[in-house]
Design an enzyme around this catalytic site. Structure first.
Site, mmCIF file in Angstrom:
data_model
loop_
_atom_site.group_PDB
_atom_site.id
_atom_site.type_symbol
_atom_site.label_atom_id
_atom_site.label_comp_id
_atom_site.label_asym_id
_atom_site.label_seq_id
_atom_site.Cartn_x
_atom_site.Cartn_y
_atom_site.Cartn_z
ATOM 1 N N CYS A 1 0.857 -1.191 0.000
ATOM 2 C CA CYS A 1 0.000 0.000 0.000
ATOM 3 C C CYS A 1 0.896 1.245 0.000
ATOM 4 O O CYS A 1 0.626 2.240 -0.662
ATOM 5 C CB CYS A 1 -0.878 0.049 1.252
ATOM 6 S SG CYS A 1 -1.896 -1.397 1.533
ATOM 7 N N HIS B 1 1.199 5.136 -1.468
ATOM 8 C CA HIS B 1 0.595 6.007 -0.464
ATOM 9 C C HIS B 1 1.525 6.277 0.713
ATOM 10 O O HIS B 1 1.072 6.384 1.849
ATOM 11 C CB HIS B 1 -0.725 5.405 0.030
ATOM 12 C CG HIS B 1 -1.761 5.268 -1.040
ATOM 13 N ND1 HIS B 1 -2.354 6.361 -1.627
ATOM 14 C CD2 HIS B 1 -2.287 4.181 -1.648
ATOM 15 C CE1 HIS B 1 -3.217 5.937 -2.550
ATOM 16 N NE2 HIS B 1 -3.198 4.626 -2.599
ATOM 17 N N ARG C 1 -12.787 -0.130 -2.011
ATOM 18 C CA ARG C 1 -11.538 0.620 -2.225
ATOM 19 C C ARG C 1 -10.320 -0.282 -1.960
ATOM 20 O O ARG C 1 -9.384 -0.338 -2.745
ATOM 21 C CB ARG C 1 -11.540 1.864 -1.333
ATOM 22 C CG ARG C 1 -10.291 2.725 -1.344
ATOM 23 C CD ARG C 1 -9.962 3.331 -2.693
ATOM 24 N NE ARG C 1 -9.361 2.364 -3.597
ATOM 25 C CZ ARG C 1 -9.112 2.564 -4.877
ATOM 26 N NH1 ARG C 1 -9.402 3.720 -5.433
ATOM 27 N NH2 ARG C 1 -8.585 1.642 -5.624
ATOM 28 N N CYS D 1 -7.612 -1.731 -4.727
ATOM 29 C CA CYS D 1 -6.183 -1.404 -4.577
ATOM 30 C C CYS D 1 -5.351 -2.681 -4.701
ATOM 31 O O CYS D 1 -4.334 -2.699 -5.385
ATOM 32 C CB CYS D 1 -5.915 -0.740 -3.234
ATOM 33 S SG CYS D 1 -6.122 1.050 -3.247
#
Lengths: 212, 274
Positions: free
Chosen positions: B183, B187, B231, B235
């Site tokens: 992730c 991010h 979401r 991802c």
């Protein structure tokens, strides 16, 4: 915290013996124990689908080490270990030629499909370089996670050394910059040797729009 | 509330048709300017209100084999309390002995109160086109809309809540798959983007607050209301991971990590996104 300890702590907390909780769980799980538990929970939280099997959650040494350092660069000794390990994995082209066709390279750099469970396993597989890098100036829709590569060859010189570096970097970025965000396109069998060469050409051919 | 929501929803049916057309155009020119123009054209409201209205109806309607409504469902603040409930989720529920996010708790209530099988309650969680709109997304839209303007206050008092956060944090940085993505690859830094899409830095409080408080969202490019479970699921698809199971422990742990990081910010969804 190992599973037995965890169960014991939970059992005590459910019984509601606050004292026992404090004593029993005074030792917080170590960082390594939490990591191991997280990996185990993940394994149980995904389904194999399409071409993406559960083995994609099995971390190799590089992935495991880089996970531990989050978004920070690992210490020098760890970085050297990772880079050495990955450099050894690079399969250099047998014909000694690093660069292919830059026009194909541009197509591969634009192609975002490939390796997702929603992708056709027989369909195209690209590198989607533009997702993270600026390359040819004509393409305005580029990302910024990686450095801009506009004029890559022009700046570094159109030499054998530049081409070899580009080939190695695309094949296995971890060999040059431990815990880089960049995928290991050759090492992980995302791209073929020919595709890597085409990308090298996109970066290092004087006729490539990247060098205009 | 119901009346005003329904009236606005009726107006929005027209807007949604425009949205579907606009979604096609967005495939070609996906720029911030275009989105700004589209947002301006939607001053009348957000198509998410259609999902909110449908979800409110579903919440109050006797449904399932037991033919009862969800109005006795305990989302953490007592049976039937919807106002503000989303700002305190995920949380530990003693009856389930598990930390649950909104979606898992809704499944729990559909099984325990309405008599659905777990498989039926979890069926089609993200919808599949216009003919099969997801009931779950509508319920999520309604419940979350009742938290709009309320500050995030996700609890960390129970050991299992703290464990969920710690595991979620680990998962956020977990690198794997063919592309070595975590992730945090996308991010983990300020001011980055993929192509032209800006990426929130979810490792900072400000970044987590801005991102988490604006999901669920009506997704213009898809003409769909998308929940936080969706979401995360999507991802991981793009990370080249296998498929994240709806309501799985990892999905709840990650949600806990991000929701707790968003604490203190006013919840502002269902939102509208590109």
């Amino acid at each position: 915290m190992n599973t037995t300890m965890m169960k014991r702590c939970i059992a005590w907390s459910v019984v509601g013996a606050a004292g026992a909780w404090l004593v029993g769980c005074a030792t917080a799980p170590s960082d390594a124990e939490t990591s191991a538990k997280a990996a185990q929970v993940m394994k149980a939280s995904f389904n194999a689908r399409g071409q993406a099997g559960l083995d994609r959650l099995d971390q190799d040494e590089t992935q495991k080490l880089c996970t531990d350092y989050k978004t920070k660069a690992p210490p020098r000794d760890v970085a050297e270990k990772i880079e050495k390990l990955n450099l050894a994995g690079i399969k250099w082209p047998a014909d000694g030629k690093y660069a292919g066709d830059w026009k194909n390279g541009e197509r591969i750099a634009q192609e975002g499909r490939g390796m997702q469970y929603s992708d056709d396993p027989k369909g195209p597989v690209g590198a989607n370089c533009y997702a993270c890098h600026q390359l040819a100036p004509q393409e305005l829709s580029y990302g910024t996670i990686g450095p801009p590569l506009y004029q890559f060859g022009k700046i570094r010189g159109y030499t054998e050394e530049t081409r070899k570096y580009a080939y190695g970097k695309i094949y296995n970025a971890e060999a040059y910059n431990a815990c880089s965000n960049m995928p290991r396109f050759g090492q992980m069998h995302i791209l073929s040797e020919a595709q890597v060469k085409d990308l090298v050409a996109l970066l290092t051919d004087p006729d490539s729009p990247v060098n205009k | 509330m119901k009346t005003s929501r329904s009236r606005r929803a009726a107006r929005l049916v027209a807007a949604a048709s425009v949205a579907a057309l606009a979604a096609t155009a967005f495939g070609q020119s996906n720029t911030a300017d275009e989105i700004a123009k589209y947002r301006a054209a939607l001053q009348d409201g957000n198509p998410a209100e259609l999902w909110e209205a449908r979800g409110e109806g579903m919440w109050k309607e006797p449904r399932g084999p037991a033919k009862v409504s969800l109005e006795k469902c305990d989302l953490g603040m007592g049976p039937g309390v919807v106002k503000g409930a989303y700002t305190q989720l995920p949380r530990y529920f003693a009856d389930a002995d598990r930390v649950m996010d909104l979606e898992t708790r809704l499944v729990w209530c559909m099984v325990k109160i309405q008599g659905y099988t777990e498989a039926d309650a979890k069926k089609n969680p993200f919808g599949a086109g216009n003919d099969r709109k997801a009931d779950m997304e509508a319920l999520v839209a309604y419940v979350t809309s009742e938290s709009r303007g309320i500050k995030m206050n996700v609890p960390q008092s129970h050991p299992k809540e703290r464990e969920a956060y710690a595991l979620g944090e680990k998962m956020f940085f977990f690198r794997g798959g063919t592309h070595d993505f975590a992730c945090s690859t996308c991010h983990g830094e300020d001011g980055k983007r993929i192509r032209l899409q800006d990426l929130p830095n979810l490792t900072t409080k400000a970044g987590a607050q801005k991102a988490y408080t604006t999901w669920p969202a009506y997704r213009v490019s898809q003409g769909e209301l998308r929940s936080f479970q969706w979401r995360l699921n999507d991802c991981f698809r793009q990370q080249r991971f296998p498929e994240l199971v709806f309501g799985s422990d990892a999905s709840i742990d990650l949600t806990t990590f991000l929701a707790v990081n968003a604490n203190g910010a006013a919840f502002d969804a269902p939102a509208i996104k590109r």
